[in-house]
Structures are given as C-alpha cells and as structure tokens.
Design a protein around this motif. Sequence first.
Motif, PDB file in Angstrom:
ATOM      1  N   THR A   1     -15.513 -32.080  72.199  1.00  0.00           N
ATOM      2  CA  THR A   1     -15.524 -30.961  71.243  1.00  0.00           C
ATOM      3  C   THR A   1     -16.611 -29.938  71.539  1.00  0.00           C
ATOM      4  O   THR A   1     -16.740 -28.950  70.812  1.00  0.00           O
ATOM      5  CB  THR A   1     -15.706 -31.494  69.809  1.00  0.00           C
ATOM      6  OG1 THR A   1     -16.949 -32.226  69.718  1.00  0.00           O
ATOM      7  CG2 THR A   1     -14.570 -32.407  69.416  1.00  0.00           C
ATOM      8  N   TYR A   2     -17.380 -30.159  72.587  1.00  0.00           N
ATOM      9  CA  TYR A   2     -18.500 -29.273  72.917  1.00  0.00           C
ATOM     10  C   TYR A   2     -18.019 -27.838  73.160  1.00  0.00           C
ATOM     11  O   TYR A   2     -17.055 -27.609  73.881  1.00  0.00           O
ATOM     12  CB  TYR A   2     -19.213 -29.794  74.165  1.00  0.00           C
ATOM     13  CG  TYR A   2     -20.492 -29.055  74.502  1.00  0.00           C
ATOM     14  CD1 TYR A   2     -21.673 -29.326  73.819  1.00  0.00           C
ATOM     15  CD2 TYR A   2     -20.512 -28.094  75.503  1.00  0.00           C
ATOM     16  CE1 TYR A   2     -22.850 -28.663  74.133  1.00  0.00           C
ATOM     17  CE2 TYR A   2     -21.685 -27.425  75.827  1.00  0.00           C
ATOM     18  CZ  TYR A   2     -22.854 -27.701  75.138  1.00  0.00           C
ATOM     19  OH  TYR A   2     -24.012 -27.044  75.446  1.00  0.00           O
ATOM     20  N   ASN A   3     -18.701 -26.898  72.529  1.00  0.00           N
ATOM     21  CA  ASN A   3     -18.409 -25.460  72.647  1.00  0.00           C
ATOM     22  C   ASN A   3     -17.051 -25.054  72.097  1.00  0.00           C
ATOM     23  O   ASN A   3     -16.583 -23.948  72.344  1.00  0.00           O
ATOM     24  CB  ASN A   3     -18.525 -24.997  74.111  1.00  0.00           C
ATOM     25  CG  ASN A   3     -19.883 -24.368  74.379  1.00  0.00           C
ATOM     26  OD1 ASN A   3     -20.614 -24.008  73.450  1.00  0.00           O
ATOM     27  ND2 ASN A   3     -20.226 -24.229  75.643  1.00  0.00           N
ATOM     28  N   ARG A   4     -16.382 -25.956  71.364  1.00  0.00           N
ATOM     29  CA  ARG A   4     -15.165 -25.586  70.640  1.00  0.00           C
ATOM     30  C   ARG A   4     -15.584 -24.947  69.312  1.00  0.00           C
ATOM     31  O   ARG A   4     -16.765 -24.973  68.949  1.00  0.00           O
ATOM     32  CB  ARG A   4     -14.309 -26.826  70.371  1.00  0.00           C
ATOM     33  CG  ARG A   4     -13.849 -27.556  71.625  1.00  0.00           C
ATOM     34  CD  ARG A   4     -12.787 -26.754  72.355  1.00  0.00           C
ATOM     35  NE  ARG A   4     -12.300 -27.464  73.549  1.00  0.00           N
ATOM     36  CZ  ARG A   4     -11.283 -28.294  73.531  1.00  0.00           C
ATOM     37  NH1 ARG A   4     -10.645 -28.550  72.409  1.00  0.00           N
ATOM     38  NH2 ARG A   4     -10.891 -28.884  74.646  1.00  0.00           N
TER      39      ARG A   4
ATOM     40  N   VAL B   1     -16.663 -24.512  65.555  1.00  0.00           N
ATOM     41  CA  VAL B   1     -17.548 -25.445  64.863  1.00  0.00           C
ATOM     42  C   VAL B   1     -16.776 -26.461  64.010  1.00  0.00           C
ATOM     43  O   VAL B   1     -17.163 -27.630  63.920  1.00  0.00           O
ATOM     44  CB  VAL B   1     -18.581 -24.669  64.014  1.00  0.00           C
ATOM     45  CG1 VAL B   1     -17.914 -23.887  62.901  1.00  0.00           C
ATOM     46  CG2 VAL B   1     -19.631 -25.615  63.458  1.00  0.00           C
TER      47      VAL B   1
ATOM     48  N   TYR C   1     -25.498 -33.564  64.708  1.00  0.00           N
ATOM     49  CA  TYR C   1     -24.670 -32.362  64.577  1.00  0.00           C
ATOM     50  C   TYR C   1     -25.472 -31.173  64.038  1.00  0.00           C
ATOM     51  O   TYR C   1     -25.166 -30.025  64.355  1.00  0.00           O
ATOM     52  CB  TYR C   1     -23.457 -32.660  63.698  1.00  0.00           C
ATOM     53  CG  TYR C   1     -22.356 -33.354  64.457  1.00  0.00           C
ATOM     54  CD1 TYR C   1     -21.260 -32.651  64.953  1.00  0.00           C
ATOM     55  CD2 TYR C   1     -22.426 -34.713  64.722  1.00  0.00           C
ATOM     56  CE1 TYR C   1     -20.260 -33.291  65.669  1.00  0.00           C
ATOM     57  CE2 TYR C   1     -21.428 -35.358  65.440  1.00  0.00           C
ATOM     58  CZ  TYR C   1     -20.355 -34.641  65.919  1.00  0.00           C
ATOM     59  OH  TYR C   1     -19.371 -35.268  66.638  1.00  0.00           O
TER      60      TYR C   1
ATOM     61  N   MET D   1     -15.605 -29.375  65.981  1.00  0.00           N
ATOM     62  CA  MET D   1     -16.696 -30.317  66.208  1.00  0.00           C
ATOM     63  C   MET D   1     -16.882 -31.240  65.007  1.00  0.00           C
ATOM     64  O   MET D   1     -17.121 -32.449  65.160  1.00  0.00           O
ATOM     65  CB  MET D   1     -17.988 -29.555  66.497  1.00  0.00           C
ATOM     66  CG  MET D   1     -19.166 -30.455  66.839  1.00  0.00           C
ATOM     67  SD  MET D   1     -20.560 -29.538  67.518  1.00  0.00           S
ATOM     68  CE  MET D   1     -20.014 -29.345  69.216  1.00  0.00           C
TER      69      MET D   1
ATOM     70  N   LYS E   1     -28.182 -25.141  67.521  1.00  0.00           N
ATOM     71  CA  LYS E   1     -28.464 -24.614  68.851  1.00  0.00           C
ATOM     72  C   LYS E   1     -27.322 -23.766  69.402  1.00  0.00           C
ATOM     73  O   LYS E   1     -27.551 -22.716  70.025  1.00  0.00           O
ATOM     74  CB  LYS E   1     -28.740 -25.790  69.811  1.00  0.00           C
ATOM     75  CG  LYS E   1     -29.066 -25.380  71.238  1.00  0.00           C
ATOM     76  CD  LYS E   1     -30.380 -24.618  71.301  1.00  0.00           C
ATOM     77  CE  LYS E   1     -30.751 -24.276  72.733  1.00  0.00           C
ATOM     78  NZ  LYS E   1     -31.974 -23.451  72.817  1.00  0.00           N
ATOM     79  N   LEU E   2     -26.065 -24.192  69.172  1.00  0.00           N
ATOM     80  CA  LEU E   2     -24.920 -23.547  69.824  1.00  0.00           C
ATOM     81  C   LEU E   2     -24.297 -22.402  69.027  1.00  0.00           C
ATOM     82  O   LEU E   2     -23.692 -21.503  69.607  1.00  0.00           O
ATOM     83  CB  LEU E   2     -23.830 -24.583  70.116  1.00  0.00           C
ATOM     84  CG  LEU E   2     -24.161 -25.697  71.108  1.00  0.00           C
ATOM     85  CD1 LEU E   2     -22.957 -26.606  71.287  1.00  0.00           C
ATOM     86  CD2 LEU E   2     -24.585 -25.098  72.453  1.00  0.00           C
ATOM     87  N   TYR E   3     -24.419 -22.448  67.710  1.00  0.00           N
ATOM     88  CA  TYR E   3     -23.684 -21.510  66.870  1.00  0.00           C
ATOM     89  C   TYR E   3     -24.640 -20.622  66.077  1.00  0.00           C
ATOM     90  O   TYR E   3     -25.827 -20.926  65.963  1.00  0.00           O
ATOM     91  CB  TYR E   3     -22.766 -22.280  65.905  1.00  0.00           C
ATOM     92  CG  TYR E   3     -21.758 -23.149  66.609  1.00  0.00           C
ATOM     93  CD1 TYR E   3     -20.538 -22.639  67.044  1.00  0.00           C
ATOM     94  CD2 TYR E   3     -22.034 -24.496  66.854  1.00  0.00           C
ATOM     95  CE1 TYR E   3     -19.618 -23.449  67.690  1.00  0.00           C
ATOM     96  CE2 TYR E   3     -21.120 -25.308  67.513  1.00  0.00           C
ATOM     97  CZ  TYR E   3     -19.917 -24.780  67.936  1.00  0.00           C
ATOM     98  OH  TYR E   3     -19.011 -25.571  68.586  1.00  0.00           O
TER      99      TYR E   3
ATOM    100  N   ILE F   1     -27.082 -29.745  67.197  1.00  0.00           N
ATOM    101  CA  ILE F   1     -26.121 -29.081  68.094  1.00  0.00           C
ATOM    102  C   ILE F   1     -25.582 -27.793  67.474  1.00  0.00           C
ATOM    103  O   ILE F   1     -25.501 -26.759  68.147  1.00  0.00           O
ATOM    104  CB  ILE F   1     -24.967 -30.054  68.441  1.00  0.00           C
ATOM    105  CG1 ILE F   1     -25.527 -31.226  69.252  1.00  0.00           C
ATOM    106  CG2 ILE F   1     -23.870 -29.337  69.213  1.00  0.00           C
ATOM    107  CD1 ILE F   1     -24.535 -32.328  69.510  1.00  0.00           C
TER     108      ILE F   1
END
Length: 482
Positions: free
Chosen positions: A375-378, A380, A231, A383, A237-239, A234
Amino acid sequence: MKEQSLKQKTVGALLWNLLDRMGQQVLLFIVGIIVANILSVEDYALVGMLAIFSAVANIVLDSGFSAALIQKKETTERDFSSVFWFNLGISILLYLLLVSVSPFIARFFSQPKLTKLAAVVFLALPINSLAIIQTTIFTKEVRFKVLAKVNLLSMTFSGIASLAMAYAGFGVWTLALQPVILALARTLLLWLQSSWRPQRVFSFSSIRVLFRFASSLLLASLINTCFLNIYSVIIGKLYPIRQLGYYTQGSKMCDMGVSMLYGSIQNATYPIFSSIQDEKDRLIRAYRKTIRFTAFITFPVLAGLVVIARPLIELLLKEEWWPAIPFFQLLCAGGCFTILTAINNNFIKVSGRSDGILKLEYFKIVITVIILALTYNRPVLVMVVGLVVARAIIYFINMIYTARFTGYGVMMQCRDLLPYLFLSGVMAVVLLPMGHYITGNGLLISVQIVTGGIVYVVLTYVTGSRILKESIELLLKNRRRR
C-alpha cells in the motif's frame, strides 16, 4: 459455590472497569469534541507525530513488570519497591533521551515546533512512573472501585484544564499539556488513596525473576505499539499534514470505544484468571464466557459506530473535520480484531506463556511489512484499509496460538463469535437505509441508536443467547438485593 464466587467476583470487576472506562471515555469524548472545534487539524497532526514515541516510551517504562507482579502468586515488599525504583530510573532516562533526539524528530517531519512540544509532552513519563506500583497493587487486589474513582476525578480535572487552555488560546499547547496534567492529578490521587510507599531497598534478584516473565511481554508490547502507531509516522511523512490530522482524529474517536471495551474486560479478567491458572477446565469455561461477552458487546457497538459515523461527525465537529469520517469508519472495523487479539493475549499471559505472545509479534512484523509494501504511496485511505486487513490476519494467527497454549480451540472460538457477528451485521443492514429518509443528523442518530439496540436485543433473545440470558438474570438479582 466456588464457581459462583468467581462469577460474582468477575462481574463486579467488569462492572467497575466498565464504569471506569465508560466514564473516562465520555469525559474524553465531550472535552475532545469541544477542543477539536476550537483547535485546527494541524494542531492534532503535530501531536500525532509524537504519538509513537510516547507510546513506545510508556511500554519501556513499565517493562512488563505490572503484568509480572499480578501473575506472580506470592509477591514481596522487596519486589514492589525494586520495580518502583527501576521504573523511576528508566522514566528519567527515557525523558532525557527523547528530549535529546527531539531535534531529529522535528527534522524528520520538517516541523521545527516539535522540539519544544516534545519537551512538554514527554514530561508525563516520569510523572506516570510514580503511580505504576499503586495501580498494580489495586489491580492485583481486584480493587477496581478505587481505580475508577481516581481515574474519573483526574480525567475531570485535566478535562477542565484542557477546556480552559483551549478557550484561552493555547492552541497546540493544549494538547501537549493535557496528558501532563492528567498524569499529575492521577498520581497525586493514587498516592492519597494507597497506603503503600516505596522502601529504600532495591533487589537485582527480584528484577531478574520478574523480568523472566516480563521480558517477552515487553518486547511483544513494543512491537505491538509500533504496529499500532507506525501509520502515524508514515502518513505524517508521506502525505500532507492535514491527512495525519484526519487520521489522528479518526483514530482518537475510535480508540475511545475500543479502549473502553477491551480495556475493561482485559483489566478485570487478568488478575482473576491468574488466581485460577492451575485449573484448566475451569479456565477454558471462563475464557469462553469472556469471548462470548466480548463479542456480544463489541460487534454491535462498533458496527453501530460505522453506521452513525457520518451524521455523528457532521453533527459534532466543524466542517474542517468531515474528511475524517472514512478514517473513523475503517478504524472501527479494524477495532474488532484489535479487541479480540488483546483478549486472546490475556489468555496466553495467564497460562504463563509470555514467549507465545512474543512469537505472535514476530508474525505481526512480517505481515505489517508486507501490507505496507503493498500500500506504500497509494492513496491514504488505501493504506488504512491495509491496516484493517493486517489486523484481521494477525487475529486469525492469534487464535491458532491461543488454541495451542490454552486449549481453547479455533473452531470453538469461532462458534462463540460468529453468531454475534452475524446478528450485528443484520442490525447494521436494518439501520443503513434510514439515512435516506431522515434528514436531521440529531434525529437520525437517535433513531438509529434506539432501533439498533432494540433490533439487536430482540435478535439475540430469539436466537437464545446465553450471554443475554445471564446478563438479564444478573440485573434482576442485583435489583432484588437492593
């Protein structure tokens, strides 16, 4: 007499492990709070990006040999020396590999500073490898008093160094250097306390024999470590980077309590249970007491942390850190399942079925992938809720495997756990409304802790808790001896 001796040995080991872990976590907590109020959220996020790589490297470094050496009834000097040289060689290779790939890590997270940070953070690996065998020997001999002193002294030294660096304006380098200084201090103290020294001998046959047991544990630990740290990758990287900073701080504060609880119980009981691994009925009785004791301590502590999270963080940390509160609360809730899973894995290891733990990790991969996909791209926090759900599902599967390999049935374990879960829930319900009537955070925390302790003890006493009764008897017996 034999049963009483085992009980006394286990209690002594648990007490020293609790003292060790508690002392470490208190020091870590105090230093961490002061440093967090000096450094920025981004500083913690940067180091958090390297967390999974450090964690995986540490698992590969030990390769499960420590558990194998403890579980093996008759170990030789050749075994210890062979593992020492093997670990040292692996640690050097790992350090060189991680440093060489650090530019790619920096590019993945779009953070160029990670290349230089990695070269410092990963230095702890070869240093820690020098003390693995000393730690294993002390653990196998149930000499936790020595380990407690070493850990507390080294933690104190590294804590003072961290404070000095933070105040001197080292910034993120404070967080990078702290584990290196801790590894140096701990290794030096362990070598001074231990008479064991590696011999100039290396046996491939010793490594092969130990690796038969260790290999499954190694792969299982790698999967588990990736599960616990994926986590960070992820979210980083995403947020936005600050979200990883909040997650890292919430996880760090939660792990202090979680690590203290299950680490103490796990370290103390594994060598002792290994010594009676051929006595099935006796083992199951010991397992049941361990689970009840774990639930008796864990559920009220983590429930209490969820309740006092907001006033605690608002009191101790600057406002920049307050968005970390829900992360901390969710991870504390998931911590219950982490602790119980780890204790159950201990039971399976004692039975010699390290392959069972590996099979559990395969389930963990599948469940984690499914939860991440959902939960991907939901947001944070969604997730992180997914992470808690994944830990709960994994624990329930873990109970089934524990029953299969040890004879400690699912319903039996549920009966041992549920009373303490229910009483902890009642305690939390009593404490929650107090936030509406008491305004000062310091006063609110004090009242909630005292009230929670009284409510929980009274409830367990009224419901006839055997663990509470045994704890009181042991305390009175120790007082009389003094």
